[in-house]
Design a protein around this motif. Structure first.
Motif, short mmCIF file in Angstrom:
data_model
loop_
_atom_site.label_atom_id
_atom_site.label_comp_id
_atom_site.label_asym_id
_atom_site.label_seq_id
_atom_site.Cartn_x
_atom_site.Cartn_y
_atom_site.Cartn_z
N UNK A 49 48.51 18.40 33.37
CA UNK A 49 47.72 18.96 31.91
C UNK A 49 46.50 18.72 31.65
N UNK A 50 45.62 19.59 31.16
CA UNK A 50 44.35 19.21 30.72
C UNK A 50 43.35 18.60 31.86
N UNK A 51 43.26 19.45 32.85
CA UNK A 51 42.95 18.99 34.18
C UNK A 51 41.27 18.82 34.01
N UNK A 52 40.61 18.19 34.86
CA UNK A 52 38.91 17.94 34.81
C UNK A 52 38.70 19.37 35.06
N UNK A 53 37.19 19.90 34.51
CA UNK A 53 36.96 21.14 34.47
C UNK A 53 35.38 21.05 34.44
N UNK A 54 34.82 22.15 35.26
CA UNK A 54 33.44 22.48 34.98
C UNK A 54 33.12 23.88 34.49
N UNK A 55 31.95 24.00 34.09
CA UNK A 55 31.48 25.17 33.56
C UNK A 55 30.84 26.15 34.98
N UNK A 56 30.65 27.34 34.86
CA UNK A 56 30.30 27.82 36.03
C UNK A 56 28.75 27.70 36.35
N UNK A 57 27.99 27.18 35.44
CA UNK A 57 26.64 27.11 35.74
C UNK A 57 26.31 25.59 36.06
N UNK A 58 27.37 24.75 36.14
CA UNK A 58 27.05 23.45 36.66
C UNK A 58 26.71 23.46 38.11
N UNK A 75 39.05 22.53 41.42
CA UNK A 75 38.53 22.26 39.95
C UNK A 75 38.40 23.40 39.31
N UNK A 76 38.83 23.56 38.09
CA UNK A 76 39.01 24.74 37.48
C UNK A 76 37.62 25.06 36.91
N UNK A 77 36.96 26.25 36.86
CA UNK A 77 35.71 26.45 35.91
C UNK A 77 36.16 27.05 34.59
N UNK A 78 35.66 26.57 33.50
CA UNK A 78 35.88 27.39 32.29
C UNK A 78 34.66 27.90 31.59
N UNK A 79 35.06 28.63 30.39
CA UNK A 79 33.70 29.03 29.67
C UNK A 79 33.67 28.21 28.37
N UNK A 80 32.69 28.46 27.50
CA UNK A 80 32.55 27.60 26.44
C UNK A 80 33.80 27.54 25.45
#
Length: 124
Positions: A49-58, A75-80
């Motif tokens: 649950x609630x994995x570590x994430x990054x934004x596509x622009x990272x 690592x999942x990529x998420x939006x704002x």
């Protein structure tokens, strides 16, 4: 779930609730948490649950850091709004780096650690 991952040759699936990322389920999750052949249990039992994430622009180094420190392969990529928009995998990063050094990678001996010699691209 297992059949979908096998059929599509993917190592993880994102779990979404109401368009927001709720978790991630990986091959490793299934191997470590599936004590018996009982796949009728809810996905929540297997997912992280609630994995570590990054934004596509990272920057890609952020993904490398998360993977190295956390021992992750995805690592999942998420939006704002924390909606999933993609996944970055170790393979993605390796492919990205190889694109910068194709000659160095293509001209490595078959097993540099054992001192095997390179005979050329044609093997001769």
């Amino acid at each position: 779930m297992i059949g979908v991952m096998r059929e599509h040759r993917i190592g993880c699936v994102l779990v979404v609730e109401g368009e927001r990322l709720a978790g991630i389920i990986t091959e490793r999750d299934l191997l470590l948490k599936l004590d018996q052949p009982d796949i009728s249990r809810p996905i929540r039992d297997f997912m992280t649950p609630d994995p570590e994430v990054l934004a596509p622009e990272d920057p890609i180094v952020y993904a490398l850091n998360k993977m190295s420190v956390g021992g992750f392969r995805h690592v999942p990529l998420v939006d704002a709004e924390h909606r999933p928009v993609g996944i970055v995998s170790v393979k993605d990063i390796v492919d990205y780096i190889v694109d910068f050094f194709p000659n160095d990678v293509l001209t490595l001996p078959p097993n540099a650690a054992r001192g095997e010699t390179w005979h050329g691209r044609d093997g001769g």
